[in-house]
Design a protein around this motif. Structure first.
Motif, short mmCIF file in Angstrom:
data_model
loop_
_atom_site.label_atom_id
_atom_site.label_comp_id
_atom_site.label_asym_id
_atom_site.label_seq_id
_atom_site.Cartn_x
_atom_site.Cartn_y
_atom_site.Cartn_z
N VAL A 186 0.90 -1.12 -0.03
CA VAL A 186 -0.03 0.01 0.05
C VAL A 186 0.84 1.31 -0.09
N PRO A 187 0.68 2.23 -1.13
CA PRO A 187 1.36 3.59 -0.94
C PRO A 187 1.11 4.09 0.26
N ALA A 188 2.12 4.87 0.73
CA ALA A 188 1.93 5.66 2.17
C ALA A 188 0.84 6.70 2.08
N TRP A 189 0.48 7.26 0.95
CA TRP A 189 -0.64 8.05 0.91
C TRP A 189 -2.25 7.39 1.24
N MET A 190 -1.92 6.28 1.12
CA MET A 190 -3.32 5.51 1.20
C MET A 190 -3.55 5.09 2.94
N ARG A 203 -8.02 2.54 7.40
CA ARG A 203 -8.77 3.82 7.55
C ARG A 203 -8.11 5.03 7.56
N ALA A 204 -8.46 5.74 6.39
CA ALA A 204 -7.80 6.95 6.16
C ALA A 204 -8.83 8.05 5.52
#
Length: 327
Positions: free
Chosen positions: A257-261, A275-276
């Motif tokens: 998973v990319p950090a922004w997700m 959750r984000a």
């Protein structure tokens, strides 16, 4: 004042490689020398093979033009074509790492390419299909190079623009910077008609035209074009929270998973939850989730649930399957 002649010649050449005409007085001010020294330096560049064109007038002007051959000690024909093709391919898609510096390099290179080399570059570009590209829309490299030249030369830029809702308009701007997000190119500019700063998606720009009218650069409110773009995009997008459950261990999902997700939290040895909050497009997020190759379930928001369902139905139809029935 630059007293080192070789260093001054390089600085002069760098200025001339910007696609615009430089008045002799302005060059003298930039270099901290007399106009007579500028004229002597221009003659030295010509002796080295650089095709510098002079114009008559009260102040006189100089412009680097395309010559019959590549200037010496720069690039040979094959190197020039290879670099131009590579830069054009990268500029046509907002590829991460291909930023405004690369577009400026392309603008400088194409400014001095002889006609025969421009033809070779165009032929190779037309005959080549990229296997991969950025996720944004394709952009004609010429559009970027025109914009880059007006940014570098502080020259007003006129273009046609299509807004998100399809509305067409004509804009006259003072371009400040080009910004690449890795997916798209954006122009940060001061809109003269609206008397305010604006950001423009370059793939929605057409008929860009350098007007030749110079301007004194304004101070950007945020001081950074990238930061201004980030704030502009945040204002335009509605941030929302999303919750997704994966049928895989948290450490396995976290590695993909990319950090922004966001960061997945374990539910048990075989499941985790993500959750984000994001302001990204829902369709883009749905596609990124599908590409993770894990079984997953979207709990919220409803827009993401609907988008994932529609994506699944389209993929099923594309594979020859029938319509998906919901109970």
């Amino acid at each position: 004042m630059t007293t080192d002649t070789p260093a001054r010649l390089l600085q002069l050449l760098s200025l001339l490689q910007t696609p615009r005409e430089w008045p002799g007085g302005e060059l003298a001010d930039r270099l901290g020398v007399s106009r007579r020294t500028v004229r002597r330096d221009i003659d030295r560049l010509r002796e080295l093979g650089y095709p510098v064109q002079a114009t008559l007038g009260a102040d006189g002007g100089y412009r680097l033009v395309a010559g019959k051959a590549m200037p010496p000690l720069v690039l040979d024909d094959e190197e020039a074509v290879a670099i131009a093709v590579g830069l054009r391919a990268g500029a046509g898609h907002a590829v991460e790492g291909v930023d405004e510096a690369s577009v400026r390099a392309l603008a400088k290179l194409e400014q001095v390419l002889p006609a025969r080399l421009r033809h070779r570059v165009a032929t190779l570009q037309a005959a080549t299909t990229a296997l991969t590209s950025g996720d944004g829309a394709s952009i004609a490299p010429e559009t970027l190079t025109v914009m880059a030249s007006t940014v570098a030369g502080h020259e007003r830029l006129r273009f046609a623009y299509r807004a998100k809702d399809g509305t067409e308009s004509r804009r006259v701007t003072e371009p400040y910077r080009l910004v690449s997000t890795g997916r798209r190119w954006y122009l940060v500019a001061y809109d003269l008609d609206r008397e305010d700063w604006r950001t423009f998606r370059v793939d929605r720009v057409s008929e860009p035209f350098a007007t030749g009218a110079r301007f004194a650069p304004r101070e950007l409110p945020t001081g950074s074009a990238a930061e201004y773009l980030r704030q502009s995009m945040y204002r335009q997008q509605r941030a929302y929270e999303y919750t997704v459950t994966f049928a895989a261990p948290a450490d396995v999902v976290a590695a993909r998973v990319p950090a922004w997700m966001g960061t997945p939290e374990p539910l048990d040895a075989h499941r985790c939850r993500l959750r984000a909050t994001t302001g990204d497009e829902v369709r883009w997020l749905a596609a990124r989730l599908a590409l993770l190759e894990f079984e997953f379930t979207v709990q919220e928001p409803a827009e993401l649930v609907r988008c994932v369902r529609e994506l699944g139905e389209r993929l099923s139809r594309a594979a020859g399957g029938g319509p998906v029935r919901h109970e």
